[in-house]
Structure formats: structure tokens, C-alpha cells
Design an enzyme around this catalytic site. Structure first.
Site, PDB file in Angstrom:
ATOM      1  N   GLY A 102      -0.924 -11.335 -12.363  1.00  0.00           N
ATOM      2  CA  GLY A 102      -1.352 -11.395 -10.965  1.00  0.00           C
ATOM      3  C   GLY A 102      -0.161 -11.172 -10.058  1.00  0.00           C
ATOM      4  O   GLY A 102       0.892 -10.709 -10.504  1.00  0.00           O
ATOM      5  N   GLU A 488     -13.736  14.040 -12.594  1.00  0.00           N
ATOM      6  CA  GLU A 488     -13.470  13.207 -13.764  1.00  0.00           C
ATOM      7  C   GLU A 488     -12.690  13.987 -14.819  1.00  0.00           C
ATOM      8  O   GLU A 488     -11.760  13.470 -15.440  1.00  0.00           O
ATOM      9  CB  GLU A 488     -14.809  12.671 -14.316  1.00  0.00           C
ATOM     10  CG  GLU A 488     -14.721  11.842 -15.580  1.00  0.00           C
ATOM     11  CD  GLU A 488     -13.827  10.619 -15.494  1.00  0.00           C
ATOM     12  OE1 GLU A 488     -13.383  10.243 -14.402  1.00  0.00           O
ATOM     13  OE2 GLU A 488     -13.528  10.047 -16.556  1.00  0.00           O
ATOM     14  N   GLU A 495      -4.163  11.876 -16.352  1.00  0.00           N
ATOM     15  CA  GLU A 495      -3.662  10.582 -16.814  1.00  0.00           C
ATOM     16  C   GLU A 495      -3.080  10.623 -18.210  1.00  0.00           C
ATOM     17  O   GLU A 495      -2.149   9.893 -18.500  1.00  0.00           O
ATOM     18  CB  GLU A 495      -4.667   9.434 -16.674  1.00  0.00           C
ATOM     19  CG  GLU A 495      -6.065   9.737 -16.807  1.00  0.00           C
ATOM     20  CD  GLU A 495      -7.002   8.552 -16.675  1.00  0.00           C
ATOM     21  OE1 GLU A 495      -6.625   7.465 -16.226  1.00  0.00           O
ATOM     22  OE2 GLU A 495      -8.159   8.740 -17.045  1.00  0.00           O
ATOM     23  N   LYS A 610      -5.020  -0.574 -18.091  1.00  0.00           N
ATOM     24  CA  LYS A 610      -6.480  -0.422 -18.151  1.00  0.00           C
ATOM     25  C   LYS A 610      -7.188  -1.194 -17.048  1.00  0.00           C
ATOM     26  O   LYS A 610      -8.165  -0.733 -16.493  1.00  0.00           O
ATOM     27  CB  LYS A 610      -6.956  -0.921 -19.521  1.00  0.00           C
ATOM     28  CG  LYS A 610      -8.441  -0.819 -19.724  1.00  0.00           C
ATOM     29  CD  LYS A 610      -8.787   0.408 -20.515  1.00  0.00           C
ATOM     30  CE  LYS A 610     -10.257   0.680 -20.564  1.00  0.00           C
ATOM     31  NZ  LYS A 610     -10.550   2.062 -20.233  1.00  0.00           N
TER      32      LYS A 610
HETATM   33  C1  F6R Z   1      -9.448   6.267 -15.573  1.00  0.00           C
HETATM   34  C2  F6R Z   1      -9.581   4.829 -15.486  1.00  0.00           C
HETATM   35  C3  F6R Z   1      -9.405   4.184 -14.171  1.00  0.00           C
HETATM   36  C4  F6R Z   1     -10.491   3.118 -13.961  1.00  0.00           C
HETATM   37  C5  F6R Z   1     -10.238   2.346 -12.669  1.00  0.00           C
HETATM   38  C6  F6R Z   1     -11.335   1.342 -12.411  1.00  0.00           C
HETATM   39  O1  F6R Z   1      -9.639   6.745 -16.856  1.00  0.00           O
HETATM   40  O2  F6R Z   1      -9.833   4.176 -16.459  1.00  0.00           O
HETATM   41  O3  F6R Z   1      -9.422   5.108 -13.127  1.00  0.00           O
HETATM   42  O4  F6R Z   1     -11.724   3.752 -13.928  1.00  0.00           O
HETATM   43  O5  F6R Z   1      -9.016   1.683 -12.746  1.00  0.00           O
HETATM   44  O6  F6R Z   1     -11.430   0.416 -13.446  1.00  0.00           O
HETATM   45  P1  F6R Z   1     -12.727  -0.441 -13.668  1.00  0.00           P
HETATM   46  O7  F6R Z   1     -13.837   0.503 -14.001  1.00  0.00           O
HETATM   47  O8  F6R Z   1     -12.392  -1.359 -14.788  1.00  0.00           O
HETATM   48  O9  F6R Z   1     -12.996  -1.157 -12.382  1.00  0.00           O
END
Ligand code: F6R
Length: 615
Positions: A102, A488, A495, A610
Site C-alpha cells: 500500500g 487490447e 506490455e 498484476k
Molecule cells: C493488462 C492488465 C491491466 C489490468 C488493469 C486492471 O494486461 O492486466 O491493464 O487490466 O491493471 O486490473 P483489474 O482488472 O484487476 O482491475
């Protein structure tokens, strides 16, 4: 955005913690560290810049005994990745160690105050301020670790999930959370806490999801104690059963998690659809919608908030909800939403899409929407995460743990759920005819097999990828439903391969990006034979007549496009609204193989994490 683990029990804590850190590495991987309590009452802290494997190397030959410890894998926010800034951070006397996920917003003020009390700081982290504060409170108030942590957290502004241990106290770990996830697994004579359930499932399937502003005491000889940070009163210990298996967390014979997750899509889409399409496609049953029928009847507008790949899914969702439900839909970056003076009323439905269910910006957006009276609906993957717990209703995509940092199966799951939602709400509202529902629902029920067919392009795409390994820029074009697919596809390439790529609405190309076209920049065009196909053909010609190289994603037997484009990849024909699911799969594979050709670490691309649990 950083992963934390803690262990107390009978096993060697080091082994459990290292295994846990490896599961959490997707959250951050620029440095790692561990603190262990030995039977001699000493606190052993080991850290390394780099991955968990680097930590293991650094620890070789050291004393790793002990049955209690805390550990951390970092995604740097305050201070560069190095040993000093790695966690655990320790207090001045070295007697308290702390791991943190955090950000502490008021750390500057607290640091100055502590420096005035004679504290010196080794790192640039906000976390070191918290651990020093705990020591300061403990010494000045002559209190135990729990009270010192509780009192310190009351002075903290920001987000945290923490685990704290101290020298000479081999029986206690104190943990707490606010706006960052923390799960406590309760095993037989052992407790393991972590940022998510993946390090826990190998040991127990009984978990407690700590709530915001709760503090937990893990004691060797006593049951887990959870208290409110504000009142200090006991909070309910709500033990849930994990629906997750260790096998889901392994690579299952694939080279990488990302490839496994791409190839898993036929099964994950089947899980996502299961029980939701009934009567041979005549009805779509989404309990989140059906239990809130009146909301979907009375709604004036839907606003979808999301980030990254989930935002791309949202754009597709906008199109299909507008088509099927005749409700105006707006899509907002969750990170911009609260700074754009949003006008939200109790007649709005706000849909939050998030794979992790922990993205800080998306969480903040739904909080604001709730405060303004909107009905908030979550579309998430991780069961029990913060977003599903903070929404009025919602739907899980049920695609299983996604570990590769680049999202693949979650994206196709999100688009699938948005399609189901649009069909179900359209039926509730009477805005979609029975024939359309049946056609789309039946095709959706077949989508797992359709995607299985698309995956047969694997070898062809692998071969094609070699042609483009050294390109510096890519353009991805699509129209209508497939403009977000283009975005996408470009994001996937960026990335994991670190090649610059832009996604663009095909017809917008002539308003600027066409200036970039030359023989060096490949253009990927998504061109299924849909309502906009003829227009996309014009865009292909515009690229070709300027010497560009075109890879077209087309339906089988499109000889005209085969003559025009340099390369064609054939995907099966599906109803127009389902083309993004089918067309995104070859784009995932293309990005994957280009990145592999460049020897990139596709599961853990540089600078990324992630789950983005900081603003
Ligand atoms: C791209 C990717 C990120 C997530 C973004 C949102 O491949 O994984 O762009 O999509 O950080 O994450 P969530 O869906 O977990 O809110």
C-alpha cells in the site's frame, strides 16, 4: 502491487514463505525479503534486489530455521528497488519487522516528527516510517505490540495491508488492512496470511478475508482474533471455504502462465457460461440482474468504470448493452472518474469491471458512485476480493486464477459476462427480441469450441511472429465492436514485448496516424465480415497504397482480403457482438510469440504488477 505473506505454525517458516512469495510474485517482483524468528529469539532479516529466486540465492548458507516469519515481494512506489528499500523494514533498534502493501500518504509529516525524536532512517520508503512509529509508540506508551500497531495505524493516512513481528516474541504476528487485501488461512495448528489466497491453498481451504479497518492477532496458542481498529471491539471471524485448487496455480506443462491461460480459454469460457444460458439459448439467467430487475427497469444510464484491459472489455460492454438494452452507457477510466466531476444519481447503475477486484482506482470510483446513491454492480474474477465485497450486486467471471501479468482469459471472461448481462437485462426490459437472444446465446454457448478452433492458429502465428520480431511500432485497427479489440491487441504487445503499439478506430487513421504508415510499421486489422466490413476494406487499401504491411484477421474464405493483405489469419464466423472474444485470441498469441522471440519475461514484464492497489 507488492505481496505479503506471514506464517506461524509447526513447519519451517522459510519454506512456506518462499513458496508463498513465488505465488504472489505476479504482484511485484523488483525485490524481496523475509524476516524469521529463530528459537534463540533473534530476528533474522534477509533481502535481495530482484526476484524471489534472487532472495533464495542470497539466503544460501544462512540460518533459515524458525517456525514464524513474514515476507514481501515488492513493486516499488517510494524509493528505487534495492536491498535497503526492500521489505521487511525494521525499526531503529532492529526489534520490530514489518511488511507492507500500500502507500502511506502522510509519511512525510510523520517522518519529520520521528526525526525530531531522534529517529534516523535508512530507506526512502514510507513503510520504514510506520515501523519506526510503532517502535516509538511502544516505547513511549510502554504497551504491547498489538496496542502499538493499533495506535500507530490510527495516525496513518493511506492504504495498507501489513504484517508485523517483533524480537523476543515468537508467538505473535499482528496484521491489519485498509484498502489493500489481506487473507488469513486457518490450518491445523498453523496460520498463514497473505495478500491473496494463492499462498494459502496448499495448506488449508479455510480462510478469513480481513475487512477494512480490522486488525488481527495471530497467536501460536490462541484462535485468530480480529478486532475493529476504531473501537477495539472484537469483529466477527467469518470463516469461508476456498474454491481454488493448487493445480490451478501451476503451469500445467506450459512454458509460461500466460500461454497456459491463453490455451485454457475454452475451459474458462465454459466455466464462465455454465448455468447461465438455459432452454437451448431462449433465456439467459444472471442472478445479479434478475435479483435486481427493478434497478435494470428504472435505470436512466449505465456508467462502467475499469482500468487497462478491463476498460477495453468495458468498451465492448457499452456497445452490446446499448444494442440489447437501449440504455445509454458511458465508459470511464476508473482512475479519471473521480477527478472528472462525475454527475451520478440514484437512477444510474455503475458497473465496475476488475479481474483482481482490488484495483485501487476502481475501488475509489465505486465508493464515490455509492456515496452518490448509484446502484453498483461488480464484474470480477477473484472471489471474495474487495470490489465484490463493496458492490450491491454482481457477477463473477469464474475463469480461475490469472497469474500471467498480461490479462488474457480474464478479458474474454469479462466480455462474455457483459454479453450475458446485456442479454439478460435486455430480456428483463423487453428491448431485445427472442430471435436475437437465441442466436447470440447459442453462439455464446458454442464459444468454448469456437475458441478451441481459433487456438489451432498457434503454429501459424508463431511462424508469422518471426517476421515482426524487430518491428519498432505497430498499428492495430478495428471498427465498431472491434475497435476495443484493437486497443487490447496493442496493449498486449506493448506490455510483454516492449514494442510500441497503438490501437485506433480504423476510420480515424486518416485523421493522423496514416502519416506513420510505411513498410517498417506493420498494421494489424481486425476485419471479420460484419456490418462494417466494407468500410474496413477501404482502410486496408489506404494502408496498402502507402506501402504498409497488413495482417488481417478475417473470416474463412475471404479471398478478396487474402489478395489485398500481406497475411491473413482466419477466425470462425460468429455473431458480430461476439467477434471480440474470437478475434482477441490470435492477437494474444501474436503478442506472446513476438515477446518470446525477443526473450522477454512474458509472465512478469518489466515495471508492471498484476494488481494495482495504489492510486
Ligand atoms: C493488462 C492488465 C491491466 C489490468 C488493469 C486492471 O494486461 O492486466 O491493464 O487490466 O491493471 O486490473 P483489474 O482488472 O484487476 O482491475
Amino acid at each position: 502491487m507488492c505481496g505479503i505473506v506471514g506464517y506461524m505454525g509447526k513447519r519451517n517458516a522459510y519454506d512456506v514463505l518462499i513458496q508463498g512469495l513465488k505465488r504472489l510474485e505476479y504482484r511485484g517482483y523488483d525485490s524481496a525479503g523475509i524476516a524469521l524468528e529463530g528459537s534463540d529469539g533473534r530476528l533474522r532479516v534477509y533481502k535481495a534486489k530482484g526476484k524471489v529466486a534472487d532472495l533464495e540465492r542470497a539466503v544460501e548458507g544462512q540460518d533459515i530455521s524458525g517456525t514464524m516469519g513474514i515476507a514481501h515481494t515488492r513493486w516499488a512506489t517510494h524509493g528505487v528497488p534495492n536491498n535497503v528499500n526492500a521489505h521487511p523494514q525494521c525499526s531503529q533498534s532492529g526489534s520490530i519487522a514489518l511488511v507492507h502493501n500500500g502507500t502511506i500518504e502522510n509519511y512525510g509529516l510523520l517522518k519529520t516528527a520521528l526525526m525530531q525524536q531522534g529517529y534516523t532512517f535508512k530507506s526512502e520508503t514510507d513503510t520504514e516510517v510506520l515501523v519506526q512509529l510503532i517502535e516509538y509508540v511502544k516505547e513511549t506508551n510502554h504497551c504491547n505490540l498489538f496496542n502499538a500497531v493499533r495506535e500507530s495505524l490510527r495516525q496513518i493516512e493511506g492504504a495498507y495491508a501489513i504484517a508485523v513481528m517483533e524480537k523476543d516474541n515468537p508467538d505473535t504476528i499482528v496484521a491489519a488492512r485498509k484498502s489493500s487485501p489481506l487473507v488469513v488461512g486457518i490450518g491445523e495448528d498453523e496460520t498463514i496470511l497473505a495478500s491473496d489466497a494463492t499462498p494459502i491453498v496448499a495448506f488449508t481451504n479455510k480462510v478469513v478475508y480481513l475487512q477494512d479497518n480490522e486488525i488481527a492477532v495471530i497467536h501460536r496458542d490462541r484462535p485468530l482474533q480480529v478486532l475493529s481498529l476504531e473501537t477495539n471491539h472484537p469483529a466477527p471471524v467469518d470463516i469461508k471455504t476456498l474454491q481454488m485448487s493448487v493445480a490451478q496455480l501451476e503451469k500445467g506443462g506450459y512454458d509460461t502462465f500466460m500461454l497456459k491461460e491463453i490455451f485454457e480459454q475454452p475451459e474458462t469460457l465454459r466455466d464462465c457460461i455454465r448455468g447461465r444460458i438455459v432452454d437451448d439459448g431462449a433465456r439467459v439467467v444472471l442472478s445479479g440482474v434478475l435479483q435486481n430487475k427493478q434497478k435494470f427497469l428504472d435505470v436512466n444510464r449505465i456508467v462502467i468504470v475499469a482500468c487497462g484491459t478491463s476498460w477495453h472489455a468495458a468498451l465492448i460492454g457499452k456497445h452490446i448493452i446499448q444494442d440489447m438494452c437501449k440504455i445509454p452507457v458511458e465508459v470511464e477510466y476508473a482512475s479519471e472518474f473521480r477527478y472528472s466531476g462525475p454527475v451520478i444519481t440514484d437512477k444510474d447503475i455503475v458497473i465496475a469491471i476488475s479481474q483482481s477486484g482490488e484495483t485501487a482506482d476502481t475501488l475509489a470510483a465505486i465508493q464515490l458512485a455509492k456515496n452518490k446513491g448509484a446502484f453498483v454492480y461488480g464484474i470480477c474474477n477473484v472471489v471474495g476480493a474487495s470490489i465484490p465485497r463493496n458492490t450491491d450486486s454482481g457477477t463473477y467471471i469464474h475463469v480461475g486464477p490469472e497469474i500471467g501479468v498480461a490479462s488474457t482469459k480474464a478479458f474474454t471472461g469479462q466480455v462474455t459476462v457483459l454479453t450475458l448481462l446485456a442479454l439478460c437485462a435486455g430480456q428483463v426490459r423487453g428491448t431485445v427480441d427472442a430471435g436475437t437472444v437465441r442466436t447470440v446465446a447459442q453462439a455464446l454457448a458454442r464459444i468454448p469450441d469456437t475458441v478451441r478452433d481459433v487456438l489451432k492458429l498457434d503454429e501459424e502465428i508463431q511462424k508469422l511472429s518471426r517476421t515482426f520480431t524487430y518491428a519498432h511500432n505497430f498499428l492495430y485497427l478495428g471498427r465498431g465492436y472491434n475497435y476495443p479489440t484493437a486497443l487490447e491487441g496493442a496493449l498486449k504487445l506493448k506490455e510483454i514485448s516492449y514494442i510500441h503499439a497503438e490501437g485506433y478506430p480504423a476510420a480515424e487513421m486518416k485523421h493522423g496516424p496514416i502519416a506513420l504508415i510505411d513498410s517498417e510499421m506493420p498494421t494489424i486489422i481486425i476485419a471479420p465480415t460484419d456490418s462494417l466490413y466494407d468500410k474496413v476494406v477501404n482502410n486496408v487499401q489506404q494502408v496498402k497504397s502507402r506501402g504498409g504491411v497488413v495482417v488481417a484477421i478475417v473470416n474463412p474464405g475471404n479471398t478478396a482480403m487474402q489478395e489485398m493483405a500481406d497475411y491473413c489469419l482466419e477466425i470462425p464466423e460468429v455473431p458480430e457482438c461476439l467477434t471480440p472474444i474470437v478475434a482477441s485470441v490470435p492477437l494474444q498469441l501474436l503478442a506472446y510469440y513476438i515477446a518470446k522471440n525477443k526473450r522477454r519475461n512474458v509472465d512478469q514484464p518489466r515495471n508492471l504488477a498484476k494488481s494495482v492497489t495504489v492510486e
